[in-house]
Design a protein around this motif. Structure first.
Motif, PDB file in Angstrom:
ATOM      1  N   THR A   1      28.694 -11.703  12.875  1.00  0.00           N
ATOM      2  CA  THR A   1      28.689 -12.662  14.047  1.00  0.00           C
ATOM      3  C   THR A   1      29.116 -11.978  15.422  1.00  0.00           C
TER       4      THR A   1
ATOM      5  N   TYR B   1      26.616 -10.001  16.808  1.00  0.00           N
ATOM      6  CA  TYR B   1      25.329 -10.768  17.710  1.00  0.00           C
ATOM      7  C   TYR B   1      25.934 -11.116  18.810  1.00  0.00           C
ATOM      8  N   GLN B   2      27.293 -11.546  18.831  1.00  0.00           N
ATOM      9  CA  GLN B   2      27.787 -12.307  19.909  1.00  0.00           C
ATOM     10  C   GLN B   2      27.973 -11.130  21.202  1.00  0.00           C
ATOM     11  N   SER B   3      28.262  -9.775  20.654  1.00  0.00           N
ATOM     12  CA  SER B   3      28.406  -8.669  21.635  1.00  0.00           C
ATOM     13  C   SER B   3      26.955  -8.499  22.222  1.00  0.00           C
TER      14      SER B   3
ATOM     15  N   LYS C   1      24.585 -10.753  22.566  1.00  0.00           N
ATOM     16  CA  LYS C   1      24.253 -11.977  23.413  1.00  0.00           C
ATOM     17  C   LYS C   1      24.862 -12.212  24.653  1.00  0.00           C
ATOM     18  N   LYS C   2      25.919 -11.746  24.823  1.00  0.00           N
ATOM     19  CA  LYS C   2      26.826 -11.770  25.957  1.00  0.00           C
ATOM     20  C   LYS C   2      26.166 -11.370  27.413  1.00  0.00           C
TER      21      LYS C   2
END
Length: 121
Positions: A99, A102-104, A106-107
């Motif tokens: 996660t 993924y967030q990095s 998606k940022k």
């Protein structure tokens, strides 16, 4: 001890079913926008399916231990539950790491959307 084990076993089974149901339906505020989202959610679903299966297995083992009573089967079931719960903790750590990755990734997309909304206002 018998009644407590039955309650714990049924609770674990119910929890596994509830988690699996929500994972298949999708959680609130989740949306699939691009290929990155699709890959992440598919990978997460496969990983969490194992967690749900392990929770259900723990519930079944606790119920078996309750009916078996103290002895070798009881000890074996509870040792298996302990190992399964440790494996669930490791899988949770792997899921958290996935996660974060993924967030990095998606940022930048999220920042772009926020700036576009600010420019419209």
């Amino acid at each position: 001890m018998f009644e407590g084990s039955i309650v714990i076993g049924v609770t674990l089974l119910s929890f596994a079913i509830w988690l699996h149901w929500n994972e298949r339906r999708g959680w609130a505020h989740e949306s699939l926008e691009d290929d990155l989202d699709h890959r992440y959610f598919a990978s997460r679903l496969r990983s969490r399916r194992w967690v749900h299966l392990l929770f259900a297995l723990c519930g079944v083992l606790v119920i078996v231990a309750a009916f078996a009573g103290p002895g070798r089967v009881w000890i074996g079931c509870w040792m298996s539950v302990m190992v399964a719960l440790l494996v669930i903790m490791v899988l949770a750590g792997v899921d958290a790491f996935r996660t974060l990755r993924y967030q990095s990734k998606k940022k930048p997309e999220i920042r772009r959307q926020v700036f576009e909304q600010d420019e419209k206002v």
